[in-house]
Design a protein around this motif. Structure first.
Motif, short mmCIF file in Angstrom:
data_model
loop_
_atom_site.label_atom_id
_atom_site.label_comp_id
_atom_site.label_asym_id
_atom_site.label_seq_id
_atom_site.Cartn_x
_atom_site.Cartn_y
_atom_site.Cartn_z
N LEU A 124 0.83 -1.21 0.00
CA LEU A 124 0.00 0.00 0.00
C LEU A 124 0.86 1.26 0.00
O LEU A 124 0.48 2.27 -0.58
CB LEU A 124 -0.93 0.02 1.21
CG LEU A 124 -1.96 -1.12 1.29
CD1 LEU A 124 -2.82 -0.95 2.53
CD2 LEU A 124 -2.81 -1.19 0.05
N TYR A 165 1.55 2.75 -3.46
CA TYR A 165 0.49 3.36 -4.26
C TYR A 165 0.78 4.84 -4.48
O TYR A 165 1.27 5.51 -3.58
CB TYR A 165 -0.87 3.24 -3.57
CG TYR A 165 -1.52 1.88 -3.64
CD1 TYR A 165 -0.91 0.80 -4.25
CD2 TYR A 165 -2.77 1.69 -3.08
CE1 TYR A 165 -1.52 -0.43 -4.30
CE2 TYR A 165 -3.39 0.46 -3.14
CZ TYR A 165 -2.76 -0.60 -3.75
OH TYR A 165 -3.38 -1.81 -3.81
N VAL A 204 0.05 7.72 -1.66
CA VAL A 204 0.11 7.19 -0.29
C VAL A 204 1.49 7.46 0.27
O VAL A 204 2.49 7.05 -0.29
CB VAL A 204 -0.22 5.69 -0.25
CG1 VAL A 204 -0.04 5.14 1.16
CG2 VAL A 204 -1.63 5.44 -0.74
N CYS A 233 -2.08 10.01 3.32
CA CYS A 233 -2.00 10.34 1.89
C CYS A 233 -1.60 11.80 1.70
O CYS A 233 -1.74 12.62 2.60
CB CYS A 233 -3.35 10.11 1.23
SG CYS A 233 -3.93 8.42 1.40
N ALA A 240 -4.25 13.59 -3.19
CA ALA A 240 -4.40 12.19 -3.62
C ALA A 240 -5.87 11.89 -3.93
O ALA A 240 -6.78 12.45 -3.31
CB ALA A 240 -3.89 11.26 -2.54
N GLU A 256 -9.75 6.38 -5.84
CA GLU A 256 -8.88 5.47 -6.59
C GLU A 256 -8.07 4.60 -5.64
O GLU A 256 -7.93 3.39 -5.86
CB GLU A 256 -7.95 6.26 -7.50
CG GLU A 256 -7.04 5.37 -8.32
CD GLU A 256 -6.06 6.17 -9.17
OE1 GLU A 256 -4.96 5.63 -9.42
OE2 GLU A 256 -6.39 7.30 -9.56
N ILE A 257 -7.57 5.19 -4.57
CA ILE A 257 -6.78 4.42 -3.60
C ILE A 257 -7.66 3.36 -2.95
O ILE A 257 -7.26 2.18 -2.86
CB ILE A 257 -6.15 5.35 -2.55
CG1 ILE A 257 -5.09 6.25 -3.20
CG2 ILE A 257 -5.54 4.55 -1.41
CD1 ILE A 257 -4.58 7.35 -2.29
N ARG A 258 -8.85 3.74 -2.52
CA ARG A 258 -9.75 2.77 -1.90
C ARG A 258 -10.12 1.66 -2.88
O ARG A 258 -10.18 0.49 -2.52
CB ARG A 258 -11.01 3.47 -1.39
CG ARG A 258 -11.96 2.53 -0.68
CD ARG A 258 -13.15 3.28 -0.09
NE ARG A 258 -14.00 2.41 0.66
CZ ARG A 258 -13.78 1.99 1.89
NH1 ARG A 258 -12.70 2.37 2.52
NH2 ARG A 258 -14.61 1.19 2.50
N ARG A 303 -8.32 0.52 -5.39
CA ARG A 303 -7.18 -0.37 -5.55
C ARG A 303 -7.00 -1.28 -4.34
O ARG A 303 -6.66 -2.45 -4.48
CB ARG A 303 -5.90 0.42 -5.80
CG ARG A 303 -5.85 1.00 -7.21
CD ARG A 303 -4.50 1.53 -7.55
NE ARG A 303 -3.51 0.44 -7.63
CZ ARG A 303 -2.21 0.65 -7.73
NH1 ARG A 303 -1.73 1.89 -7.75
NH2 ARG A 303 -1.37 -0.36 -7.79
#
Length: 187
Positions: A112, A115, A118, A140, A144, A148-150, A152
């Motif tokens: 993580l 990413y 992050v 983050c 950010a 999109e992070i969640r 992924r």
């Protein structure tokens, strides 16, 4: 070991003991078990009563302080679920495999951190194999894309973790935090 939490609990215990001792001293003096202070002596010089509004202000302040102290005490009782050692054992005659929950999620957290956006990631796996729970704290950059992070995390990394741990579904709670600085971009 969480040193600030341990210090906080220690200070709460000391404060509680001091308050209990002061209350016990007051009761012992009132009932004349201790004769160090005359219970009928005035606390302050003068015999005039303060204005009535002063009693209301003191009572309101005492209630507010009491509620804040109660909230502080209840916050000490809240803690995350206990982490432990998971045992993978199909036949005890052939031995068993043990895996610390922190070690199980260390590669996941490292993934993580890679990413985009992050800055820092920490993962905590709690519960048992039958009812696991995963808590993520992702720090983050300010700009950010959290969606999109969640996406992924839940679409790529979490399924790989579930497969590696041979679990069908791990409930996850994600907490996003932000760094104090903006991202530096080359472009």
């Amino acid at each position: 070991m969480n040193r600030p939490a341990a210090l906080n609990r220690f200070l709460l215990a000391v404060l509680g003991l001091v308050l209990l001792a002061a209350g016990g001293f007051g009761l012992a003096t009132h009932f004349r078990v201790l004769r160090l202070v005359n219970p009928e002596a005035p606390l302050v010089p003068g015999t005039e009563e303060p204005p009535t509004w002063a009693f209301y202000v003191i009572a309101a302040a005492a209630v507010a302080v009491g509620l804040l102290a109660l909230r502080w005490l209840l916050a000490q009782l809240a803690h995350r679920p206990r982490r432990g050692v998971w045992r993978f054992e199909t036949d005890p005659a052939y031995g068993r495999t043990e895996l610390r929950a922190d070690d199980a999620v260390a590669p996941f957290a490292e993934e993580l951190r890679g990413y985009p956006g992050v800055h820092k990631a920490s993962a905590s796996l709690a519960g048992t194999r039958e009812s696991p729970s995963l808590a993520l704290i992702l720090t983050c950059e300010q700009d950010a894309d959290l969606g999109e992070i969640r996406g992924r995390v839940t679409g790529e990394s979490l399924p790989r973790l579930e497969e590696a741990l041979e679990l069908k579904d791990i409930p996850v709670a994600i907490e996003f935090r932000f760094t104090g600085r903006a991202a530096s971009r080359v472009g």
